[in-house]
Design a protein around this motif. Structure first.
Motif, mmCIF file in Angstrom:
data_model
loop_
_atom_site.group_PDB
_atom_site.id
_atom_site.type_symbol
_atom_site.label_atom_id
_atom_site.label_comp_id
_atom_site.label_asym_id
_atom_site.label_seq_id
_atom_site.Cartn_x
_atom_site.Cartn_y
_atom_site.Cartn_z
ATOM 1 N N HIS A 232 55.573 54.539 35.975
ATOM 2 C CA HIS A 232 56.307 53.343 35.561
ATOM 3 C C HIS A 232 55.782 52.831 34.213
ATOM 4 O O HIS A 232 56.564 52.488 33.319
ATOM 5 C CB HIS A 232 56.164 52.261 36.635
ATOM 6 C CG HIS A 232 56.870 50.986 36.326
ATOM 7 N ND1 HIS A 232 58.152 50.726 36.771
ATOM 8 C CD2 HIS A 232 56.488 49.891 35.617
ATOM 9 C CE1 HIS A 232 58.517 49.526 36.333
ATOM 10 N NE2 HIS A 232 57.526 49.000 35.641
ATOM 11 N N GLN B 234 57.673 52.519 30.664
ATOM 12 C CA GLN B 234 57.676 51.217 29.995
ATOM 13 C C GLN B 234 57.202 51.355 28.555
ATOM 14 O O GLN B 234 57.844 50.839 27.619
ATOM 15 C CB GLN B 234 56.765 50.263 30.766
ATOM 16 C CG GLN B 234 56.494 48.938 30.084
ATOM 17 C CD GLN B 234 55.520 48.088 30.877
ATOM 18 O OE1 GLN B 234 55.690 47.862 32.060
ATOM 19 N NE2 GLN B 234 54.464 47.633 30.212
ATOM 20 N N ARG C 255 63.217 43.923 26.345
ATOM 21 C CA ARG C 255 61.821 43.618 26.645
ATOM 22 C C ARG C 255 61.711 42.779 27.917
ATOM 23 O O ARG C 255 60.788 42.955 28.710
ATOM 24 C CB ARG C 255 61.154 42.909 25.462
ATOM 25 C CG ARG C 255 60.556 43.845 24.408
ATOM 26 C CD ARG C 255 59.769 43.080 23.368
ATOM 27 N NE ARG C 255 58.890 43.929 22.580
ATOM 28 C CZ ARG C 255 59.154 44.386 21.360
ATOM 29 N NH1 ARG C 255 60.319 44.103 20.802
ATOM 30 N NH2 ARG C 255 58.276 45.145 20.714
ATOM 31 N N ILE D 242 62.272 45.094 30.831
ATOM 32 C CA ILE D 242 61.072 45.912 31.050
ATOM 33 C C ILE D 242 60.016 45.109 31.784
ATOM 34 O O ILE D 242 59.379 45.596 32.724
ATOM 35 C CB ILE D 242 60.523 46.430 29.701
ATOM 36 C CG1 ILE D 242 61.490 47.449 29.083
ATOM 37 C CG2 ILE D 242 59.140 47.056 29.871
ATOM 38 C CD1 ILE D 242 61.204 47.778 27.635
ATOM 39 N N SER D 243 59.823 43.866 31.399
ATOM 40 C CA SER D 243 58.809 43.023 32.051
ATOM 41 C C SER D 243 59.133 42.763 33.513
ATOM 42 O O SER D 243 58.238 42.492 34.314
ATOM 43 C CB SER D 243 58.671 41.689 31.310
ATOM 44 O OG SER D 243 59.765 40.828 31.574
ATOM 45 N N LEU E 113 63.820 49.030 34.545
ATOM 46 C CA LEU E 113 63.753 50.016 33.474
ATOM 47 C C LEU E 113 65.063 50.746 33.221
ATOM 48 O O LEU E 113 65.401 51.005 32.055
ATOM 49 C CB LEU E 113 62.630 51.010 33.755
ATOM 50 C CG LEU E 113 61.218 50.400 33.916
ATOM 51 C CD1 LEU E 113 60.175 51.503 34.040
ATOM 52 C CD2 LEU E 113 60.888 49.476 32.753
ATOM 53 N N ALA F 12 50.581 49.003 28.441
ATOM 54 C CA ALA F 12 50.988 49.802 29.600
ATOM 55 C C ALA F 12 49.822 50.000 30.560
ATOM 56 O O ALA F 12 49.974 49.893 31.780
ATOM 57 C CB ALA F 12 51.536 51.146 29.135
ATOM 58 N N SER G 114 49.222 46.935 32.576
ATOM 59 C CA SER G 114 50.173 46.746 33.671
ATOM 60 C C SER G 114 49.802 47.592 34.888
ATOM 61 O O SER G 114 50.112 47.227 36.023
ATOM 62 C CB SER G 114 51.589 47.091 33.217
ATOM 63 O OG SER G 114 51.732 48.486 33.003
#
Length: 470
Positions: free
Chosen positions: A16, A20, A217, A220-221, A225, A257, A260
Motif C-alpha cells: 500500500h 501511495q 492527495r 491517497i491519505s 488509491l 511512505a 505510513s
C-alpha cells in the motif's frame, strides 16, 4: 498462524505504501497543464465571488447610512457580523473537508454564500441584513481555506508559488471588480445590485465546482488509491511532458511512505496542530493571519465611508477612490507571483510588513489631514499588505500534512476573521473618539508585530509538501 497473519498484514501495508509513494511521484512529475489550469480557473472563479461578497458591503454602506440612518457603531457591528460568520465557516468547512473531501466542502460553502447573497438583496432593514450577512459569512469563510488546500495539493514542488499565486490573484481581482462595479452601478441602480450579481453568478459556479475531481492527495491519505489513480491518469493524459522530481523530493516521498507503514493509524485531529513538530508553525501563522487582516480589512472596509464622511467626497468619488486599493493589490500581487519562488515566502512577508507599515506611519506623521495623502499612502499600504494575505494562503497549506491540511488552514484563517471583526469595530470607535490619524498609527504598530512574526516563518519554496510536513 498469528505470525503468518501479521506477516501478511505487513506485506499488504508495505505494498500500500509503495503504491501511495508511486502515485505521489507521478503527481510531482507532471508539469502544469491544461488540466491544472481548468481546476485553477473554476476554483478561482469561486474565490473571485468570495471576494466580491466579502467586500460588497463596503460599497453598499455609504448608501445605507443615509437610507437607514446607521450610526458609526452599527457600521462596525454590521461589518463584524460577516467576519464572525466567516470564523464559524472556516472551522466547520475545514473539518468537513478532512472528513468528506475538498470538493464537497467547497461546493457547500459556495452554495451557502450565493443563496444568502440573494437574501441580502431582499433585506429591508439593518437587523435583517445583519443576520443575512452573518449566515453568508459562514459560506465565505468556508470556501477560501478549503480551496487553498485543494489548489496546493494539486501542485508540485517546482513553481508551486507562482502557480498558486496566479490562482490567488483572482481574489484581489474580485475585490477590484467589486470596487469598479460598486462605484459605477450602486449610484445608478441601487445598493441591491451588488448582492444580485454575486448571488446569481455564485449559484451557477456552484454547479461547475461540484463536477471537479477530488484532490488525489486527499484520496491517497484516505487509502482510496484506485480513485486517486484514476484522477492521476486524467492529469497525465493532459500532457506528454514529465519532469523528474528532485532527489530531495524523492527522499521525502519515500520517507512519508515508510512513516505510513511504521506509524499506527491515528484519527486526524485538530490537536495535532499543537504537537511538538507543528506547534511553533501554528502559533506563528496564527499571528501572521491576525496581523495581516487586522490591517487589510480595517482599511478595505472603512475607506469608502471615511472618504465620504470624514473627507466629504461625493458618493461616486468616494467609491472610486476606495476601489484603488484593490487595483494596487492586483499589481503588487502580480509582481509577487513572479518573485515568490526566488525571493521566498519569509522574505516577502518581512519586507511587505516593513514597507506597508512605513507608509501608514508616514500618514500618521502627516496628520492624515489631506485626502490626497490618504488616497496615495493608504492605497499603497493596502496593496503591499494585501500581498501578504495571498502569500499566507499559499504558505499555510504548505506547512501541514494532508491529513490536517484543511483543518490547519481553516483554523489559521479563523484568526483573520477575528481580526477582521475586531479591527473595523475598533476603527469605528477610534474615529469617533481619537480622530482619523490615530487609526493609521494603530495599523502601523500592528505591521511591526507582523514583521517580527514573519522572521519566525520556515521557508517552503521549491520543496514538496511531503518534505515540508511529514
Amino acid at each position: 498462524m498469528h505470525d503468518s497473519l501479521a506477516s501478511q498484514a505487513k506485506v499488504a501495508s508495505v505494498a500500500h505504501a509503495i503504491t501511495q509513494a508511486g502515485l505521489i511521484f507521478r503527481i510531482e512529475s507532471i508539469p502544469f497543464s491544461r488540466w491544472h489550469s481548468k481546476a485553477r480557473i473554476l476554483i478561482g472563479s469561486a474565490t473571485f465571488f468570495d471576494a466580491f461578497d466579502a467586500l460588497s458591503l463596503a460599497f453598499v454602506l455609504p448608501v445605507l447610512i443615509g437610507l437607514w440612518h446607521i450610526t458609526p457603531m452599527q457600521i462596525g457591528i454590521l461589518i463584524a457580523s460577516s467576519y464572525v460568520g466567516q470564523l464559524i465557516g472556516a472551522l466547520l468547512f475545514g473539518w468537513l473537508a478532512e472528513k468528506y473531501g475538498r470538493i464537497r466542502s467547497i461546493t457547500g460553502a459556495i452554495g451557502i454564500m450565493s443563496i444568502m447573497s440573494l437574501a441580502c438583496a431582499l433585506c429591508g432593514n439593518f437587523t435583517v441584513l445583519f443576520w443575512c450577512r452573518f449566515v453568508q459569512g459562514i459560506g465565505i469563510g468556508g470556501e477560501m481555506p478549503v480551496a487553498a488546500a485543494y489548489i496546493s495539493e494539486l501542485s508540485k514542488a517546482q513553481g508551486r508559488g507562482k502557480y498558486f499565486l496566479l490562482y490567488e490573484l483572482l481574489f484581489p481581482l474580485g475585490l477590484m471588480f467589486t470596487g469598479q462595479i460598486g462605484a459605477w452601478l450602486v449610484p445608478k441602480i441601487g445598493w441591491e445590485i451588488m448582492f444580485w450579481i454575486s448571488g446569481i453568478a455564485g449559484c451557477i459556479i456552484t454547479l461547475f465546482i461540484y463536477r471537479l475531481p477530488e484532490s488525489p492527495r486527499w484520496l491517497i491519505s484516505k487509502g482510496r488509491l484506485p480513485e486517486a489513480d484514476r484522477i492521476v491518469q486524467q492529469i497525465e493524459s493532459s500532457t506528454d511532458k514529465r519532469i523528474a522530481p528532485s532527489q530531495t523530493t524523492q527522499d521525502a516521498i519515500l520517507a512519508a511512505a515508510a512513516y505510513s507503514v511504521n506509524t499506527p493509524k491515528r484519527r486526524q485531529a485538530w490537536h495535532e496542530l499543537f504537537s511538538g513538530f507543528y506547534r511553533g508553525r501554528t502559533l506563528v501563522v496564527w499571528l501572521l493571519w491576525a496581523a495581516t487582516f487586522f490591517v487589510a480589512n480595517s482599511l478595505n472596509n472603512w475607506l469608502p465611508t471615511l472618504y465620504k464622511t470624514v473627507y466629504h467626497l461625493g458618493l461616486q468619488d468616494a467609491l472610486r477612490a476606495a476601489s484603488l486599493t484593490n487595483v494596487a493589490q492586483v499589481l503588487v500581487l502580480l509582481i509577487c507571483a513572479f518573485c515568490i519562488d526566488k525571493m521566498g515566502r519569509r522574505n516577502w512577508a518581512i519586507a511587505s510588513f516593513i514597507f506597508g507599515g512605513a507608509t501608514l506611519g508616514l500618514l500618521w506623521y502627516l496628520g492624515a489631514g489631506s485626502v490626497t495623502d490618504v488616497i496615495v499612502l493608504a492605497t499603497l499600504s493596502y496593496g503591499i499588505i494585501g500581498s501578504v494575505a495571498a502569500v499566507l494562503y499559499l504558505y499555510t497549506p504548505e506547512i501541514y500534512p494532508t491529513r490536517i491540511r484543511a483543518t490547519g488552514t481553516g483554523l489559521a484563517t479563523s484568526w483573520l476573521r477575528l481580526a477582521s471583526a475586531v479591527g473595523p469595530a475598533l476603527v469605528g470607535m477610534m474615529v469617533r473618539d481619537e480622530g482619523i490619524a490615530s487609526v493609521f498609527l494603530m495599523l502601523a504598530g500592528v505591521c511591526v508585530v507582523g514583521a517580527l512574526g514573519s522572521c519566525l516563518m520556515i521557508e517552503t519554496r521549491q520543496r514538496s509538501l511531503e518534505e515540508i510536513a511529514p
